[in-house]
Design an enzyme around this catalytic site. Structure first.
Site, PDB file in Angstrom:
ATOM      1  N   CYS A   1       0.850  -1.187   0.105  1.00 50.62           N
ATOM      2  CA  CYS A   1      -0.005  -0.066  -0.102  1.00 50.62           C
ATOM      3  C   CYS A   1       0.905   1.233   0.184  1.00 50.62           C
ATOM      4  O   CYS A   1       1.698   1.572  -0.995  1.00 50.62           O
ATOM      5  CB  CYS A   1      -0.895   0.052   1.194  1.00 50.62           C
TER       6      CYS A   1
ATOM      7  N   HIS B   1      -3.628  -5.124   0.751  1.00 51.03           N
ATOM      8  CA  HIS B   1      -3.166  -5.454   2.023  1.00 51.03           C
ATOM      9  C   HIS B   1      -3.168  -7.125   2.541  1.00 51.03           C
ATOM     10  O   HIS B   1      -4.206  -7.393   3.046  1.00 51.03           O
ATOM     11  CB  HIS B   1      -3.922  -4.729   3.208  1.00 51.03           C
TER      12      HIS B   1
ATOM     13  N   GLU C   1      -1.659  -8.599   4.640  1.00 48.97           N
ATOM     14  CA  GLU C   1      -1.541  -8.666   6.202  1.00 48.97           C
ATOM     15  C   GLU C   1      -2.760  -8.404   7.111  1.00 48.97           C
ATOM     16  O   GLU C   1      -2.825  -8.818   8.068  1.00 48.97           O
ATOM     17  CB  GLU C   1      -0.348  -7.956   6.568  1.00 48.97           C
TER      18      GLU C   1
END
Length: 228
Positions: free
Chosen positions: A97, A177, A179
């Site tokens: 990002c 993302h 994560e």
């Protein structure tokens, strides 16, 4: 064999109301890459904490952030300079990002707010290098509008043309993302719902589709863990 050390350059803080349960962004990446034999060093560059050398770890990972890479903050300009040093030293680097965007900007690309608005929630990413499609979680309006010379775009969406970028053997970066867990994303959307249009929040406040977390975690881990 000695574990490889990955330096996590933390460019933002997770919302305070979520940090107790989910930790900070560095914690999320340590969890994401937990199946690899990595040790992690954390550098909160957003707070001015920088490494001494681009070669003090075996690989670098840049996190997301609420900031824009074009904003006038000393730590962002310092980070761009450090990225150029890491690039020159050929230390493998992955950006997510904001990290994806600042890698591009540091090397001559251009980032701005996308005139088409926000991408948020589960988004399908089409990969030209593997021919696969991955559903991942997005939370951004800023985009890489022009990629640096020599960089190859290997992933896109209908609303984001430069969503995954490969920089030869040196770098790999993603706009989404991997994560973020679905539950964290739902908490993030609630915590920052004022940032996005209300109608979009209603669409993304609940994640109900499978996310390709494991697939991208494997790709990132293999990229950072390979021998130089």
């Amino acid at each position: 064999m000695t574990a490889k050390t990955i330096g996590i350059l933390v460019t933002g803080h997770s919302p305070a109301e979520l940090a107790g349960e989910y930790g900070n962004y560095a914690d999320m990446f340590a969890t994401l890459l937990g199946t690899f034999d990595f040790a992690f060093k954390r550098y909160f560059v957003v707070d001015g904490e920088f490494p001494e050398s681009p070669s003090e770890v075996d690989g670098w990972l840049l996190t997301g952030s609420k900031f824009g890479v074009y904003e006038d903050h000393d730590w962002i300009r310092r980070l761009e300079a450090f990225i150029r040093e890491v690039h020159a030293a050929k230390v493998p680097t992955v950006g997510i990002c904001f990290g994806h965007q600042v890698m591009a900007k540091a090397l001559g690309g251009h980032v701005e707010k996308f005139k088409g608005g926000w991408s948020a929630g589960p988004v399908t990413y089409t990969r030209s290098d593997t021919g696969e499609e991955h559903v991942l979680l997005a939370w951004h309006q800023d985009q890489v509008i022009r990629v640096p010379d020599g960089a190859e775009v290997v992933g896109k969406t209908d609303a984001c043309e430069n969503a995954v970028i490969r920089y030869g053997d040196w770098g790999l970066s993603y706009q989404p993302h991997p994560e973020f867990s679905p539950r964290f994303f739902e908490g993030l959307a609630e915590a920052r719902k004022a940032a996005i249009p209300e109608a979009l929040f209603e669409q993304v406040k609940k994640v109900e589709v499978p996310i390709a977390t494991d697939k991208i975690a494997q790709e990132i881990g293999e990229f950072l863990g390979r021998n130089r």
